[in-house]
Scaffold this active site. Structure first.
Site, PDB file in Angstrom:
ATOM      1  CG  ASP A 450       2.664  34.091  14.296  1.00  0.00           C
ATOM      2  OD1 ASP A 450       3.861  34.220  13.980  1.00  0.00           O
ATOM      3  OD2 ASP A 450       1.738  34.608  13.636  1.00  0.00           O
ATOM      4  CD  GLU A 527       3.465  42.091  11.549  1.00  0.00           C
ATOM      5  OE1 GLU A 527       3.267  42.554  10.416  1.00  0.00           O
ATOM      6  OE2 GLU A 527       2.671  41.294  12.106  1.00  0.00           O
ATOM      7  CD  GLU A 531       0.689  40.234  19.218  1.00  0.00           C
ATOM      8  OE1 GLU A 531      -0.536  40.117  19.436  1.00  0.00           O
ATOM      9  OE2 GLU A 531       1.202  40.041  18.099  1.00  0.00           O
TER      10      GLU A 531
END
Length: 754
Positions: A450, A527, A531
């Protein structure tokens, strides 16, 4: 164009680190005494804070990149489709998890490389997958390797490597490749099939077989002969030491596939070019090849829907099935896509939609509580994002006191993050060539997950600061640390020895991957695609604000490419890519082998639908490219939910406003907008301004492009509003696709109805 391999700023920062090392300070994570490596006004550390960790396996033991000696010290591209080959997440598996190149899937095992063609969907309620099932195991007779490592990689190919006492085996595999290119020593080429194969063609060095319902072609050096004994196939490759295998789209394609069988792929490169005058971005995907025999250097490659939809290059009639939809085959070593560039804005334009007094009260409320507390990288990032979105609104209404108060809060906290030795900060790991923020979150340290999500908020917030305070953003001030985060998450340089090329973004798949280790049977996953595009938008604005056209153009390429991938693979915009019997029209998570109408933390439909929307910013305008997909998405949400949303509803209203702003305003007005605490990354100042502005000027009209990446058009069905921001010191005339010219003063936003 291909981005420069060694940008000046990267070289400058490397010299800074080298000078520190020559001064007697070690630059090794875990050293006895921590070093602070200066970068402009900021710094990062080479040593993790006490009690924290770096990459670990599932037994809690530290792991290092599993690469051959030839690749030692080369930055490892974690967060890729094949990363389990180098990041051994499971202590009892020194090989790999299934890796999905499409159309083929792979898994490294002791005897070599499993190969399958996942052509049948398995639908299980909220998820669908095309699982890896091995039809073949490619290797060399007698191979029993204790592990598999990476022996080379390029933009979308990788070469796993096996070795035992008497054998070596190396395979080159890649996205879109119907071939596996094998090199072996110590024995005959050996292929083991999952069941006794049906032989449909036997031409000596070329063998056509059917296994598991799939047709494969095996190519040994000319003069060799394939021998079939039950489920074991061998060929004496002698001193040549090579062979290749291809999955055929049709048996009639055998002759064509044989033509290219000895043109071995040795590398892959994407080159992008922002066509500013046309408001477009093109990208050329090229395979490098080497003729192992003969003179043929062409090849065959399968294009994903997001590629063939925008490629003018001729395609064959051959197709493959994949978890991303139909892949179409092209003859040739390269192809080019061309798309409209997606415009971004620091904020929506001024309009008579929002009531000024109401908006001012919301803005002052944010300013009065402007704070980014001591949190982890993700939640601090969310707080930065929340504040950054209000700055242009405060400026727009002339509330400079609130604007500057919020800017000061952002700068103060960013500076704390960008300075080593405090409660928060960044640490460089020289083994994994990565920059990790501590406190870490969601596996950003242990699993290298991430980074592109977390750092997107810092980059976009820094871009907003740079808009108003260029001196703060200078490389010699705090901009150097911003660019360290960019280099970690989205480095445009291929030969940088400190960070890998585009860590999170998979140029061929068209989107980013979230998992650093790819340690799942389903491959890798992502996911929150929104972002990811938040980072791309941040790059466009940061590059525009600082005059760094390289980073600006990178952001333009990433945003345009991932926008189409989101439309196709998260929202199934053309309603052709999900399996016919899958009952959802959107997924919360894309996996290498499929998708899931789910999130990591909840099955709540509102968050499943919302996670690919937030954060809503001026970089979210690209979502309006497919308003029908937005409408289907939200209709399904209401049906699943048994009524309108009750959580994250302000996020979903903002999403709706990109298609039907009047309906979004009606929901806001009728459901207590401004009367409760919104999602952590949002504020009522931004929600109210977003919905009421779009209700006044209409949703984005993405068909009207411009010769500026920070420009956009909006249409209410009768009137078009043109908006742009000028980051430069000189007046700028922005020309839109329909011929409208908008004059924008220096360092200002402007809008007009033409």
């Amino acid at each position: 164009m291909r981005p420069p391999t060694t940008p000046i700023r990267r070289a400058t920062l490397m010299l800074t680190a080298a000078a520190t090392a020559l001064g007697g300070v070690a630059l090794l994570p875990g050293s006895a005494s921590a070093a602070e490596i200066p970068v402009g006004s900021g710094s990062y550390s080479d040593t993790r804070p006490a009690g924290t960790v770096g990459p670990l396996d599932n037994q809690g033991q530290p792991v290092t990149p599993q690469v051959t000696d030839a690749m030692a010290g080369v930055p490892v591209p974690t967060n890729d489709w094949w990363s389990s080959l180098v990041f051994k997440r499971y202590a009892d598996n020194p090989y790999s998890q299934p890796m999905y190149g499409h159309p083929l899937s792979y898994r490294a095992v002791a005897a070599g490389l499993e190969v399958g063609y996942p052509s049948e969907a398995v639908v299980n309620g909220s998820s669908f997958e095309y699982p890896h099932r091995a039809d073949l195991v490619l290797g060399v007779a007698g191979l029993n390797s204790p592990d598999a490592k990476a022996d080379g990689w390029s933009d979308w190919t990788v070469s796993p490597y096996w070795e035992d006492a008497g054998h070596t085996f190396r395979a080159t595999i890649g996205h879109g490749s119907p071939y596996v290119y094998a090199e072996a020593t110590g024995g005959a080429a050996q292929i083991t099939t999952s069941a006794a194969p049906e032989v449909f063609a036997d031409e000596g060095s070329t063998l056509g077989i059917s296994v598991g319902g799939h047709d494969y072609a095996l190519f040994a050096p000319t003069g060799s002969d394939w021998q079939v004994a039950g489920s074991t196939l061998t060929a004496d490759i002698g001193g040549d030491g090579y062979y290749s295998v291809a999955v055929l789209p049709d048996r009639a394609a055998l002759a064509t596939y044989e033509q290219y069988a000895y043109s071995f792929v040795t590398g892959s490169t994407v080159d992008w070019n922002y066509e500013q005058a046309n408001g477009a971005v093109s990208a050329t995907y090229t395979l490098e090849t080497e003729a192992r025999e003969g003179t043929e250097t062409g090849t065959l490659q399968a294009l994903y829907p997001h590629q063939w939809s925008y490629a003018a290059d001729p395609l064959t009639d051959w197709e493959y099935t994949s978890s991303r939809g139909i892949m179409r085959v092209r003859e040739g070593a390269s192809f080019t896509t061309r798309q409209d560039a997606s415009g971004v804005l620091p904020g929506l334009p001024a309009s008579d939609g929002p009531d000024r007094a109401t908006l001012a009260a919301f803005v002052d409320e944010v300013a009065a509580t402007a704070n980014v507390g001591v949190g982890d990288t993700y939640w601090s990032g969310k707080a930065f994002g929340r504040l950054a979105q209000v700055v242009p609104i405060a400026d727009q209404i002339g509330d400079t006191a609130a604007r500057d108060q919020i800017l000061d809060a952002i700068k103060a906290r960013l500076e704390e993050w960008f300075t080593a030795g405090g409660e928060t900060g960044f640490v460089y790991d020289s083994e994994w060539q990565t920059l990790t923020g501590y406190p870490a979150s969601y596996g950003s340290d242990q699993e290298l997950n991430d980074h592109h999500f977390h750092y997107s908020y810092y980059v976009l917030a820094a871009a907003i600061v740079a808009q108003y305070d260029p001196a703060w953003a200078a490389e010699s001030a705090w901009g150097g640390m911003v660019e360290e985060l960019i280099a970690d998450a989205a480095n445009p340089a291929r030969d940088d020895d400190r960070y890998p090329f585009l860590r999170g973004f998979d140029v061929y798949a068209g989107h980013s991957w979230a998992s650093g280790h790819q340690g799942f049977v389903a491959g890798n996953n992502q996911e929150s695609s929104s972002e990811s595009t938040n980072l791309s938008a941040g790059l466009i604005m940061w590059g525009s604000a600082t005059g760094d056209t390289e980073l600006r153009d990178l952001g333009i390429y990433l945003l345009a490419t991932e926008s189409e991938a989101i439309r196709q693979y998260w929202f199934d915009g053309d309603e052709e890519n999900f399996p016919p019997d899958y009952q959802h029209n959107t997924v919360g998570m894309v996996w290498s082998n499929g998708g899931a109408h789910a999130t990591w933390w909840t099955g709540n439909p509102e968050e499943i639908h919302g996670i690919n929307v937030l954060p809503v910013t001026g970089g979210s305008l690209h979502l309006a490219r497919d308003q029908d997909a937005i409408d289907r998405n939200l209709q399904e949400l209401v049906e699943e939910n048994g009524g309108p949303p009750v959580e994250w509803k302000e996020i979903l209203w903002e999403f709706q406003a990109l298609s039907d702003p009047a309906a979004a305003r009606a929901s806001y007005d009728g459901d207590g907008g401004g009367s409760y605490t919104p999602e952590a990354g949002e504020s009522w100042a931004h929600v109210y301004h977003w919905i009421y502005t779009l209700d006044a000027i209409g949703p984005p009209d993405t068909l009207i492009t411009a010769d500026s990446p920070t420009a956009a058009a909006f249409s209410d069905g009768g009137t078009v509003t043109y908006a742009a921001h000028n980051y430069t010191d000189a007046p700028q005339n922005v020309t839109f696709e329909d011929g409208t010219v908008l004059a924008v003063p220096p360092h200002s936003s402007a809008s007009s109805t033409g």
